[in-house]
Design a protein around this motif. Structure first.
Motif, PDB file in Angstrom:
ATOM      1  N   LYS A  40     -21.932  70.544  54.837  1.00  0.00           N
ATOM      2  CA  LYS A  40     -22.996  69.244  53.974  1.00  0.00           C
ATOM      3  C   LYS A  40     -23.093  68.265  54.807  1.00  0.00           C
ATOM      4  CE  LYS A  40     -22.300  69.663  49.504  1.00  0.00           C
ATOM      5  NZ  LYS A  40     -21.944  68.757  47.792  1.00  0.00           N
ATOM      6  N   MET A  41     -24.079  67.070  55.111  1.00  0.00           N
ATOM      7  CA  MET A  41     -23.833  66.771  56.661  1.00  0.00           C
ATOM      8  C   MET A  41     -23.994  65.492  55.570  1.00  0.00           C
ATOM      9  SD  MET A  41     -24.231  68.666  58.863  1.00  0.00           S
ATOM     10  CE  MET A  41     -24.760  67.593  59.912  1.00  0.00           C
ATOM     11  N   TYR A  42     -23.650  64.691  56.398  1.00  0.00           N
ATOM     12  CA  TYR A  42     -23.025  62.849  55.782  1.00  0.00           C
ATOM     13  C   TYR A  42     -23.215  61.981  56.824  1.00  0.00           C
ATOM     14  CZ  TYR A  42     -20.038  65.514  51.729  1.00  0.00           C
ATOM     15  OH  TYR A  42     -19.810  65.972  50.759  1.00  0.00           O
ATOM     16  N   PRO A  43     -23.800  60.439  56.036  1.00  0.00           N
ATOM     17  CA  PRO A  43     -24.141  59.908  56.819  1.00  0.00           C
ATOM     18  C   PRO A  43     -23.012  58.926  57.121  1.00  0.00           C
ATOM     19  CG  PRO A  43     -25.520  59.142  55.023  1.00  0.00           C
ATOM     20  CD  PRO A  43     -24.198  60.503  54.644  1.00  0.00           C
ATOM     21  N   THR A  44     -22.798  58.596  58.435  1.00  0.00           N
ATOM     22  CA  THR A  44     -21.412  57.488  59.076  1.00  0.00           C
ATOM     23  C   THR A  44     -21.922  56.908  60.416  1.00  0.00           C
ATOM     24  OG1 THR A  44     -19.431  57.965  59.144  1.00  0.00           O
ATOM     25  CG2 THR A  44     -21.005  59.672  60.407  1.00  0.00           C
ATOM     26  N   ASP A  45     -21.160  56.133  60.383  1.00  0.00           N
ATOM     27  CA  ASP A  45     -21.151  55.383  62.241  1.00  0.00           C
ATOM     28  C   ASP A  45     -20.058  55.853  62.389  1.00  0.00           C
ATOM     29  OD1 ASP A  45     -22.852  53.739  60.503  1.00  0.00           O
ATOM     30  OD2 ASP A  45     -21.687  52.688  59.460  1.00  0.00           O
ATOM     31  N   GLU A  46     -20.347  55.190  63.880  1.00  0.00           N
ATOM     32  CA  GLU A  46     -19.459  56.096  65.391  1.00  0.00           C
ATOM     33  C   GLU A  46     -18.865  57.123  64.914  1.00  0.00           C
ATOM     34  OE1 GLU A  46     -16.144  52.895  64.975  1.00  0.00           O
ATOM     35  OE2 GLU A  46     -17.688  51.453  65.230  1.00  0.00           O
TER      36      GLU A  46
END
Length: 366
Positions: A291-297
């Motif tokens: 799965k692909m998860y939204p995230t920062d940095e």
């Protein structure tokens, strides 16, 4: 150190090299790269070497995805001997032939067995013979019907070939076998034609050069489909290795510089910096969830397949129907294929040094 100690030490090194390589090399290509030089002169190395020579067809190429460490039965050996004159399944896909060229070179360096020298030279001639007049390479030679006849950048096939021939053309010390001047001259021409093909296949999007597709039509140079889920598209993965190869060219022409700058700009424009891939593995290490998860940095990634006109990522099942999100396709293709790549990061990493070396002050297209 007396001679007995030296002999024991060499035996230990040879044994440990094999064990270490076996531990690290779950795949045949890894064994070639990760084994120490001494292993190629060991008894284990020689056993594998016999398999490699047996799998090579008389035309000079090898089939792909063969675990050369596997011990062969007499029946299997007999079948391989029957196949030798046929040229059947010879390919440059999945590093086939180019990796075996490196292997036989390392074997010759340690054993001086002339069979490895002959194998090497036949393989180099195979690569030269397989090149199209326009400079590209098909996936299989002799030609195999279907998408296999396309100019094949997929899995870095053509770049792997060009890297082999570039070492030969430049007469470096990378390979232990030195071909004749005639072969060196042919390799130089082949590399020049290959670069010309790369420049001609770089895709223009609304008049602006971008990157490359995994396959291009061998006549028109247009983007081409491969398997049902590998539709014509801009490829983040394959394009990275193409650019790195172009960056390795000494005294690049203005056309090569333009190709590199244009591809760099595309990589900067299309990098994804807010997604992280999460994988779930079973007890055997097989991916059973992705799965692909939204995230920062997070480190940038790029789509394996991007739309030719919009650069948007897309995904496919074996029915060939495009989907916008990776979760829209079934688990079989979602988990069994690499839909994103981080390989262009090497281009971004090396670009500044390359541009300075080549007196380029701008990285942005006009």
């Amino acid at each position: 150190m007396n001679q007995l100690k030296k002999t024991v030490l060499l035996l230990l090194i040879s044994t440990n090299c094999y064990v270490n390589a076996q531990e690290k090399a779950k795949k045949w290509p890894d064994l070639i790269i990760k084994s120490y030089s001494a292993w190629f002169g060991s008894e284990e190395g020689k056993k594998v070497g016999e398999n490699v020579l047996l799998y090579q067809r008389d035309i000079g190429g090898w089939p792909k995805n063969i675990q050369m460490l596997k011990e062969l039965t007499e029946e299997e050996k007999a079948k391989l001997l029957e196949l030798k004159p046929s040229g059947k399944d010879c390919t440059i896909d999945n590093r086939a032939t180019t990796q075996e060229i490196l292997f036989v070179s390392k074997m010759y360096a340690q054993t001086k067995d002339e069979r490895y020298k002959d194998s090497f030279l036949r393989a180099v001639n195979y690569l030269l013979s397989a090149q199209y007049p326009n400079g590209g390479w098909p996936q299989y030679f002799p030609l195999k019907k279907g998408y296999y006849t396309h100019i094949t950048y997929n899995d870095n096939s053509m770049v792997d070939v060009l890297n082999v021939l570039k070492e030969i053309a430049n007469q470096t010390e990378y390979y232990s076998i030195k071909p004749s001047q005639e072969i060196v001259d042919k390799a130089k021409i082949a590399v020049e034609k290959g670069i010309d093909c790369i420049l001609k296949t770089q895709y223009k999007q609304n008049g602006v050069l971008t990157v490359w597709c995994a396959q291009h039509d061998e006549v028109t140079f247009a983007p081409a489909d491969a398997r049902a889920y590998e539709l014509a598209s801009l490829s983040g993965k394959e394009s990275a290795k193409i650019v790195l190869f172009l960056m390795s060219v000494d005294n690049p022409s203005p056309e090569i510089k333009t190709a590199i700058v244009s591809a760099y700009n595309w990589f900067e424009k299309t990098k994804i910096t807010n997604l992280r891939e999460e994988r779930i593995y079973d007890a055997d290490g097989k991916v059973i969830g992705k799965k692909m998860y939204p995230t920062d940095e997070v480190a940038p990634i790029w789509p394996r397949f991007a739309e030719l006109d919009t650069n948007e990522a897309f995904f496919c099942d074996r029915d060939g129907i495009k989907k916008k999100y990776i979760t829209d396709i079934g688990e079989e293709r979602r988990n069994g294929y690499s839909w994103y790549s981080n390989e262009p990061k090497e281009v971004l990493k090396k670009y500044k040094k390359w541009s300075k070396k080549n007196n380029l002050e701008k990285t942005e297209s006009e």
